[in-house]
Write an enzyme that holds these catalytic residues in place. Structure first.
Site, PDB file in Angstrom:
ATOM      1  N   SER A   1       6.863   6.358  11.904  1.00 47.45           N
ATOM      2  CA  SER A   1       8.120   7.098  11.783  1.00 47.45           C
ATOM      3  C   SER A   1       8.800   6.739  10.470  1.00 47.45           C
ATOM      4  CB  SER A   1       9.079   6.742  12.934  1.00 47.45           C
ATOM      5  OG  SER A   1       8.501   6.935  14.194  1.00 47.45           O
TER       6      SER A   1
ATOM      7  N   HIS B   1       8.267   2.884   9.613  1.00 46.46           N
ATOM      8  CA  HIS B   1       8.031   1.940  10.709  1.00 46.46           C
ATOM      9  C   HIS B   1       6.769   2.343  11.461  1.00 46.46           C
ATOM     10  CE1 HIS B   1       8.994  -0.936  13.848  1.00 46.46           C
ATOM     11  NE2 HIS B   1       8.726   0.006  14.742  1.00 46.46           N
TER      12      HIS B   1
ATOM     13  N   SER C   1       0.827  -1.212   0.000  1.00 48.54           N
ATOM     14  CA  SER C   1       0.000   0.000   0.000  1.00 48.54           C
ATOM     15  C   SER C   1       0.857   1.257   0.000  1.00 48.54           C
ATOM     16  CB  SER C   1      -0.964   0.006   1.184  1.00 48.54           C
ATOM     17  OG  SER C   1      -0.278   0.116   2.414  1.00 48.54           O
TER      18      SER C   1
ATOM     19  N   ARG D   1      22.138 -15.551   5.091  1.00 47.49           N
ATOM     20  CA  ARG D   1      21.491 -14.242   5.070  1.00 47.49           C
ATOM     21  C   ARG D   1      22.333 -13.248   4.292  1.00 47.49           C
ATOM     22  NH1 ARG D   1      21.601 -10.554  10.396  1.00 47.49           N
ATOM     23  NH2 ARG D   1      20.726  -8.624   9.563  1.00 47.49           N
TER      24      ARG D   1
ATOM     25  N   ASN E   1      13.389   3.890   5.847  1.00 45.50           N
ATOM     26  CA  ASN E   1      12.399   2.895   6.252  1.00 45.50           C
ATOM     27  C   ASN E   1      11.218   3.591   6.899  1.00 45.50           C
ATOM     28  OD1 ASN E   1      11.388   0.188   6.948  1.00 45.50           O
ATOM     29  ND2 ASN E   1      11.860   0.748   9.064  1.00 45.50           N
TER      30      ASN E   1
ATOM     31  N   ASP F   1      15.792  -0.578  13.575  1.00 45.93           N
ATOM     32  CA  ASP F   1      14.890   0.569  13.767  1.00 45.93           C
ATOM     33  C   ASP F   1      15.490   1.639  14.677  1.00 45.93           C
ATOM     34  OD1 ASP F   1      12.936  -0.655  12.178  1.00 45.93           O
ATOM     35  OD2 ASP F   1      12.072  -1.715  13.880  1.00 45.93           O
TER      36      ASP F   1
END
Length: 230
Positions: free
Chosen positions: A141, A114, A20, A70, A112, A150
């Site tokens: 944020s 969050h 979205s 990873r 980012n 974060d």
């Protein structure tokens, strides 16, 4: 002689779910309110619905399970992103923690969004945790990404009330309503060349931003206590 037109900033978007926030970016570009161009959408989930929002040529996805580590997955992801020559990389509902090497590779270009008022509630289940703690206010944020989860410098925030009787889904829906204008407002600063990361500090127009900007009811960003938008 007329000045040579500058090209729109190139944005790469990382997604894991519905997309979205990606759609909000695409809509803003289409209406001319965000002078930018999406150069790629990247996902750790090949079935992510967000990928369907852009043409196949702009999609890249792979399962981390197909990589030895990873770090190997993030290196492949980083190579794919680098090939698109982005000015900005936006994590818009990307739910996988990025490894240190990836973050360092794109330092200063990696944003980012969050769903909490950081530094409160990093990580997952932010809405349920805010309700359980009896918070009167919650929100979203936008921050620069650093290796710590974060924990990067927060550029801007949008606040919503936590209402009596809220459950996590109701609060999440209210936060999502402000996520879209918040992300777009920050991206407008970014593509205008007004936003930068200097170490652990965000700068706006070359000046250190020690307190996050706040989204007002008109969708504009303001410094706390300021009378007008930035």
């Amino acid at each position: 002689m007329s000045a040579t037109p500058t090209r729109p900033d190139r944005i790469a978007v990382l997604v894991s779910g519905r997309g979205s926030n990606l759609q909000a970016i695409l809509d803003a570009i289409d209406t001319g309110t965000l002078p930018a161009r999406i150069v790629g959408v990247f996902s750790d989930k090949p079935s992510a619905a967000a990928l369907e929002r852009v043409e196949p040529a702009l999609r890249w996805s792979a399962s981390p399970k197909d990589y030895a580590s990873r770090e190997a997955f993030d290196a492949a992801l980083g190579d794919a992103i680098e090939a698109t020559q982005p000015d900005w990389i936006v994590c818009a509902g990307y739910l996988r923690i990025l490894c240190d090497a990836f973050v360092e590779r794109f330092q200063g270009r990696l944003l980012n969004i969050h769903p909490s008022l950081l530094p409160k509630y990093p990580g997952l289940r932010t809405h349920a945790r805010a309700i359980a703690d009896g918070e009167a206010e919650h929100g979203a944020s936008v921050h620069f990404v650093i290796p710590e989860l974060d924990a990067g410098a927060v550029v801007a925030q949008a606040r919503v009330p936590v209402r009596p009787g809220d459950d996590a889904d109701a609060l999440a829906a209210r936060v999502l309503e402000v996520e879209h204008p918040l992300l777009l407002a920050v991206l407008r600063l970014a593509v205008a060349g007004r936003l930068a990361e200097r170490g652990t500090t965000t700068t706006l127009d070359g000046h250190a931003l020690f307190t996050p900007l706040l989204l007002d009811s008109a969708g504009a960003l303001r410094a706390p206590g300021a009378n007008g938008p930035v």
